[in-house]
Scaffold this motif. Structure first.
Motif, PDB file in Angstrom:
ATOM      1  N   GLY A 190       0.798  -1.232   0.000  1.00 34.81           N
ATOM      2  CA  GLY A 190       0.000   0.000   0.000  1.00 34.81           C
ATOM      3  C   GLY A 190       0.827   1.276   0.000  1.00 34.81           C
ATOM      4  O   GLY A 190       0.284   2.379  -0.095  1.00 34.81           O
ATOM      5  N   VAL A 191       2.146   1.155   0.110  1.00 35.92           N
ATOM      6  CA  VAL A 191       3.002   2.356   0.140  1.00 35.92           C
ATOM      7  C   VAL A 191       3.164   2.871  -1.294  1.00 35.92           C
ATOM      8  O   VAL A 191       3.501   2.109  -2.196  1.00 35.92           O
ATOM      9  N   TYR A 192       2.911   4.167  -1.479  1.00 36.44           N
ATOM     10  CA  TYR A 192       3.068   4.751  -2.824  1.00 36.44           C
ATOM     11  C   TYR A 192       4.544   4.845  -3.163  1.00 36.44           C
ATOM     12  O   TYR A 192       5.396   5.019  -2.287  1.00 36.44           O
ATOM     13  N   ALA A 193       4.832   4.730  -4.451  1.00 36.98           N
ATOM     14  CA  ALA A 193       6.228   4.685  -4.888  1.00 36.98           C
ATOM     15  C   ALA A 193       6.790   6.096  -5.030  1.00 36.98           C
ATOM     16  O   ALA A 193       6.061   7.056  -5.330  1.00 36.98           O
ATOM     17  N   TYR A 194       8.096   6.178  -4.844  1.00 34.51           N
ATOM     18  CA  TYR A 194       8.816   7.443  -5.013  1.00 34.51           C
ATOM     19  C   TYR A 194       8.457   8.135  -6.324  1.00 34.51           C
ATOM     20  O   TYR A 194       8.214   9.342  -6.360  1.00 34.51           O
ATOM     21  N   GLN A 195       8.407   7.381  -7.435  1.00 35.05           N
ATOM     22  CA  GLN A 195       8.207   7.995  -8.765  1.00 35.05           C
ATOM     23  C   GLN A 195       6.903   8.781  -8.823  1.00 35.05           C
ATOM     24  O   GLN A 195       6.847   9.842  -9.442  1.00 35.05           O
ATOM     25  N   LEU A 196       5.864   8.277  -8.204  1.00 35.61           N
ATOM     26  CA  LEU A 196       4.590   9.004  -8.206  1.00 35.61           C
ATOM     27  C   LEU A 196       4.648  10.160  -7.206  1.00 35.61           C
ATOM     28  O   LEU A 196       4.296  11.302  -7.527  1.00 35.61           O
ATOM     29  N   ALA A 197       5.126   9.861  -6.003  1.00 39.31           N
ATOM     30  CA  ALA A 197       5.120  10.872  -4.936  1.00 39.31           C
ATOM     31  C   ALA A 197       5.960  12.090  -5.324  1.00 39.31           C
ATOM     32  O   ALA A 197       5.559  13.239  -5.107  1.00 39.31           O
ATOM     33  N   VAL A 198       7.113  11.850  -5.928  1.00 39.51           N
ATOM     34  CA  VAL A 198       8.010  12.971  -6.216  1.00 39.51           C
ATOM     35  C   VAL A 198       7.391  13.909  -7.256  1.00 39.51           C
ATOM     36  O   VAL A 198       7.507  15.137  -7.151  1.00 39.51           O
ATOM     37  N   VAL A 199       6.687  13.336  -8.224  1.00 36.69           N
ATOM     38  CA  VAL A 199       6.066  14.155  -9.266  1.00 36.69           C
ATOM     39  C   VAL A 199       4.914  14.973  -8.661  1.00 36.69           C
ATOM     40  O   VAL A 199       4.821  16.193  -8.840  1.00 36.69           O
ATOM     41  N   VAL A 200       4.055  14.284  -7.921  1.00 36.95           N
ATOM     42  CA  VAL A 200       2.904  14.969  -7.318  1.00 36.95           C
ATOM     43  C   VAL A 200       3.391  16.076  -6.377  1.00 36.95           C
ATOM     44  O   VAL A 200       2.901  17.211  -6.419  1.00 36.95           O
ATOM     45  N   ASP A 201       4.374  15.755  -5.561  1.00 36.30           N
ATOM     46  CA  ASP A 201       4.830  16.747  -4.575  1.00 36.30           C
ATOM     47  C   ASP A 201       5.532  17.932  -5.231  1.00 36.30           C
ATOM     48  O   ASP A 201       5.263  19.086  -4.889  1.00 36.30           O
ATOM     49  N   ASP A 202       6.433  17.661  -6.154  1.00 33.92           N
ATOM     50  CA  ASP A 202       7.120  18.797  -6.788  1.00 33.92           C
ATOM     51  C   ASP A 202       6.103  19.689  -7.498  1.00 33.92           C
ATOM     52  O   ASP A 202       6.192  20.913  -7.451  1.00 33.92           O
ATOM     53  N   ALA A 203       5.103  19.075  -8.134  1.00 28.45           N
ATOM     54  CA  ALA A 203       4.094  19.882  -8.846  1.00 28.45           C
ATOM     55  C   ALA A 203       3.240  20.677  -7.855  1.00 28.45           C
ATOM     56  O   ALA A 203       3.081  21.890  -8.004  1.00 28.45           O
ATOM     57  N   LEU A 204       2.723  20.007  -6.827  1.00 25.49           N
ATOM     58  CA  LEU A 204       1.820  20.716  -5.910  1.00 25.49           C
ATOM     59  C   LEU A 204       2.559  21.751  -5.063  1.00 25.49           C
ATOM     60  O   LEU A 204       1.971  22.727  -4.618  1.00 25.49           O
ATOM     61  N   MET A 205       3.836  21.527  -4.835  1.00 27.48           N
ATOM     62  CA  MET A 205       4.600  22.467  -3.993  1.00 27.48           C
ATOM     63  C   MET A 205       5.202  23.598  -4.825  1.00 27.48           C
ATOM     64  O   MET A 205       5.978  24.403  -4.311  1.00 27.48           O
ATOM     65  N   GLY A 206       4.892  23.623  -6.108  1.00 27.91           N
ATOM     66  CA  GLY A 206       5.353  24.739  -6.954  1.00 27.91           C
ATOM     67  C   GLY A 206       6.855  24.766  -7.178  1.00 27.91           C
ATOM     68  O   GLY A 206       7.446  25.822  -7.377  1.00 27.91           O
ATOM     69  N   ILE A 207       7.481  23.583  -7.166  1.00 28.11           N
ATOM     70  CA  ILE A 207       8.931  23.518  -7.399  1.00 28.11           C
ATOM     71  C   ILE A 207       9.197  23.803  -8.880  1.00 28.11           C
ATOM     72  O   ILE A 207       8.585  23.191  -9.757  1.00 28.11           O
ATOM     73  N   THR A 208      10.102  24.724  -9.156  1.00 27.61           N
ATOM     74  CA  THR A 208      10.402  25.044 -10.561  1.00 27.61           C
ATOM     75  C   THR A 208      11.764  24.507 -10.982  1.00 27.61           C
ATOM     76  O   THR A 208      12.070  24.455 -12.166  1.00 27.61           O
ATOM     77  N   GLU A 209      12.595  24.132  -9.993  1.00 27.93           N
ATOM     78  CA  GLU A 209      13.948  23.677 -10.334  1.00 27.93           C
ATOM     79  C   GLU A 209      14.335  22.506  -9.425  1.00 27.93           C
ATOM     80  O   GLU A 209      14.383  22.660  -8.210  1.00 27.93           O
ATOM     81  N   VAL A 210      14.587  21.367 -10.035  1.00 25.10           N
ATOM     82  CA  VAL A 210      14.981  20.181  -9.273  1.00 25.10           C
ATOM     83  C   VAL A 210      16.479  19.962  -9.479  1.00 25.10           C
ATOM     84  O   VAL A 210      16.936  19.762 -10.605  1.00 25.10           O
ATOM     85  N   VAL A 211      17.229  20.044  -8.394  1.00 24.23           N
ATOM     86  CA  VAL A 211      18.667  19.748  -8.449  1.00 24.23           C
ATOM     87  C   VAL A 211      18.863  18.469  -7.648  1.00 24.23           C
ATOM     88  O   VAL A 211      18.456  18.392  -6.486  1.00 24.23           O
ATOM     89  N   ARG A 212      19.430  17.447  -8.251  1.00 25.31           N
ATOM     90  CA  ARG A 212      19.575  16.170  -7.539  1.00 25.31           C
ATOM     91  C   ARG A 212      20.683  15.347  -8.176  1.00 25.31           C
ATOM     92  O   ARG A 212      21.175  15.669  -9.270  1.00 25.31           O
ATOM     93  N   GLY A 213      21.055  14.262  -7.523  1.00 22.72           N
ATOM     94  CA  GLY A 213      22.160  13.431  -7.969  1.00 22.72           C
ATOM     95  C   GLY A 213      21.883  12.806  -9.335  1.00 22.72           C
ATOM     96  O   GLY A 213      20.721  12.504  -9.665  1.00 22.72           O
TER      97      GLY A 213
END
Ligand code: GLU
Length: 321
Positions: A190-213
């Protein structure tokens, strides 16, 4: 008017931050702040049992110690609270349901052992390309299997190429079917996967720039596909080189000697450590104590290397600074 830049720190508190996490956080902070933007802190504790109690607090304490402040998120809260993924399951559920209604998802009853036994091709990052075993089950077959096993939920990925221009590595594209395979959106527990959560969260939180490894470079096309399906505007992506041990292995939270617990003991304060990271990022000709603020005028993406960076023992000797 140009949109205000909003960057983010998105750590997983499965252990203390290590040097590589700090390197990435520093570059995310410098890039956003240099453009007059803000930083959001999101705690990626989807897999709660893997995140020891108190580790999110320690993470905030480490960021404060480094002088890498954030504008919204974490325990500061803000308009898009909660900023802890473990408290956002109802949000992920709503978007998952949207994809389900679009007919994009299907239940998958395979377990890890079966996937390995299927001799499916392995991807460059070691993951197994899902061979599509459950892709075309009839509703009756799925219902029969559901009697004995809780399914995971997968996203049907098309035979299509998705590309984008990374802010640091340039053009990058992947064929979703051949190089990603149908990805998991929700695990069988039942745990949602990172791939879905990261997209939903970055979009809803108004992130415009993702810097990551740059280990996540190959996840970006599938995430862009999710942006498209969910009708979200994607942010810009800037991937950064990984820090590796002398043998080329990337640093992980298992490298206890490079986690902030031991680095805070080894270095007299944050400035020598930031100086080392700034040197590795090509912002200083040699490691010397410096604050995050002082690095702002020196920061530019052109100076940051693209190949992975080896951390030798000598580099970690603060007495050389
Ligand atoms: N939570 C992930 C990590 O700590 C980062 C995810 C991302 O930046 O998209 O590795």
């Amino acid at each position: 008017m140009a949109q205000a830049v909003c960057g983010r720190f998105a750590p997983t508190p499965s252990g203390r931050m290590h040097l590589g996490n700090v390197f990435c956080a520093l570059l995310a902070w410098l890039s956003a702040k240099k453009q007059g933007g803000s930083i959001t802190l999101r705690i990626e504790d989807l897999d709660k049992p893997r995140c020891p109690k108190g580790s999110a607090e320690l993470l905030e304490d480490d960021l404060h110690w480094l002088g890498l402040d954030w504008d919204t998120g974490g325990s500061n809260g803000g308009k898009d609270a909660p900023y802890y993924q473990s408290r956002r399951f109802n949000i992920y559920e709503a978007y998952f349901t949207q994809l389900q209604k679009q007919g994009r998802t299907y239940p998958c009853f395979c377990n890890r052992a079966e996937l390995h036994a299927a001799q499916a091709p392995h991807l460059s990052d070691g993951r197994v390309l899902y061979p599509g075993t459950c892709r075309n089950l009839t509703p009756e077959q799925a219902a029969a299997k559901a009697l004995s096993r809780n399914p995971a939920q997968r996203l049907r990925l098309p035979d299509a190429t998705v590309g984008f221009t990374d802010g640091h590595y340039g053009p990058y594209a992947q064929n979703l079917a051949a190089e990603c395979g149908d990805i998991i959106l929700r695990r069988s527990d039942g745990v949602y996967a990172y791939q879905l959560a990261v997209v939903v969260d970055d979009a809803l939180m108004g992130i415009t720039e993702v810097v990551r490894g740059c280990d996540l470079l190959s996840s970006t096309p599938q995430q862009l596909y999710l942006y498209q399906l969910l009708g979200f505007e994607p942010p810009s992506f800037i991937h950064v080189p990984l820090l590796t041990a002398a043998n080329g292995r990337r640093l992980s939270k298992r490298d206890r000697d490079l986690d902030l617990g031991s680095l805070r003991q080894r270095f007299t304060g944050p400035q020598p450590l930031l100086g080392l990271l700034a040197f590795l990022a090509g912002l200083l000709p040699a490691p010397e104590p410096v604050s995050a603020q002082e690095l702002l005028p020196l920061f530019s993406w052109d100076k940051v290397p693209r190949s992975n960076i080896i951390i030798s023992d000598e580099l970690l000797n603060p007495f050389q600074l």
